[in-house]
Motif scaffolding. Structure first.
Motif, short mmCIF file in Angstrom:
data_model
loop_
_atom_site.label_atom_id
_atom_site.label_comp_id
_atom_site.label_asym_id
_atom_site.label_seq_id
_atom_site.Cartn_x
_atom_site.Cartn_y
_atom_site.Cartn_z
N THR A 1 -59.90 -11.56 -7.11
CA THR A 1 -59.05 -12.71 -7.68
C THR A 1 -58.23 -12.06 -8.25
O THR A 1 -57.88 -10.90 -8.57
CB THR A 1 -59.83 -12.72 -9.05
OG1 THR A 1 -60.23 -11.37 -9.71
CG2 THR A 1 -60.27 -14.04 -9.20
N ASP A 2 -56.42 -11.89 -8.00
CA ASP A 2 -55.68 -11.47 -8.31
C ASP A 2 -54.79 -11.57 -9.60
O ASP A 2 -54.62 -13.54 -9.89
CB ASP A 2 -54.53 -11.91 -7.43
CG ASP A 2 -52.84 -11.55 -7.34
OD1 ASP A 2 -53.13 -10.20 -8.00
OD2 ASP A 2 -52.19 -11.63 -6.08
N ARG A 3 -54.70 -10.96 -10.64
CA ARG A 3 -54.68 -11.33 -12.10
C ARG A 3 -53.46 -12.18 -11.98
O ARG A 3 -52.93 -12.92 -12.70
CB ARG A 3 -54.20 -10.10 -12.49
CG ARG A 3 -54.57 -10.87 -14.24
CD ARG A 3 -54.00 -9.55 -15.04
NE ARG A 3 -54.32 -10.49 -16.45
CZ ARG A 3 -54.90 -9.57 -17.28
NH1 ARG A 3 -55.72 -9.50 -17.47
NH2 ARG A 3 -54.58 -10.06 -18.76
N SER A 4 -52.22 -11.85 -10.67
CA SER A 4 -51.43 -12.91 -11.28
C SER A 4 -51.20 -14.23 -10.44
O SER A 4 -50.51 -14.89 -11.17
CB SER A 4 -49.36 -11.82 -10.31
OG SER A 4 -50.75 -12.06 -8.95
N LEU A 5 -51.71 -14.00 -9.68
CA LEU A 5 -52.01 -15.54 -9.47
C LEU A 5 -52.96 -16.61 -10.17
O LEU A 5 -52.45 -17.57 -10.47
CB LEU A 5 -52.71 -15.48 -7.78
CG LEU A 5 -53.02 -16.93 -7.06
CD1 LEU A 5 -51.64 -17.92 -6.96
CD2 LEU A 5 -54.38 -16.50 -6.30
N LEU A 6 -53.83 -15.94 -10.55
CA LEU A 6 -54.33 -16.70 -11.93
C LEU A 6 -53.96 -16.67 -12.73
O LEU A 6 -53.65 -18.31 -13.53
CB LEU A 6 -55.77 -16.09 -12.19
CG LEU A 6 -56.55 -16.33 -11.14
CD1 LEU A 6 -58.23 -14.91 -11.79
CD2 LEU A 6 -57.21 -17.53 -10.72
#
Length: 123
Positions: free
Chosen positions: A107-112
């Motif tokens: 999971t990419d935090r910026s995407l989430l």
């Protein structure tokens, strides 16, 4: 036109004529590590051992990289039975299996955060 798997396995009135556990010889655990997203592909090698018609149908679906889940759906068999059939084909060298690609950071935090921001704007 009926699909090749409709043949002796399915009857319009009676449904499935052969129980799934019979197709796998009563086995419930594949010998190869297969995930639903694993990609299997035929090697072109003819199996030296006698395999059943279900194996031949599964092998026929492996001309290009195909997921275990997709093969299971085409065969209209439970995933665990399909995994047993495919692991037999892996064991005899008729197909190869590749695990699904995993990412080091699933999971990419910026995407989430961007998804969360977009959802908040819609509310």
């Amino acid at each position: 036109m009926p699909s090749p798997v409709d043949g002796p396995w399915l009857d319009d009135a009676a449904g499935r004529l052969i129980r799934p556990y019979t197709v796998s010889g009563g086995r419930t655990r594949p010998t190869a590590a297969l995930d639903l997203l694993s990609l299997v592909m035929a090697t072109g090698t003819t199996p030296q051992t006698h395999l059943g018609p279900e194996h031949a149908l599964a092998l026929g679906l492996c001309h290009g990289p195909t997921s275990v889940a997709e093969i299971s759906a085409h065969l209209r068999l439970p995933a665990v039975v399909t995994k047993v059939l495919l692991s037999d084909l892996v064991d005899c060298g008729a197909v190869t299996a590749r695990a699904p690609r995993t990412h080091d950071t699933p999971t990419d935090r910026s995407l989430l955060e961007a998804v969360l921001d977009g959802l908040r704007r819609r509310l």
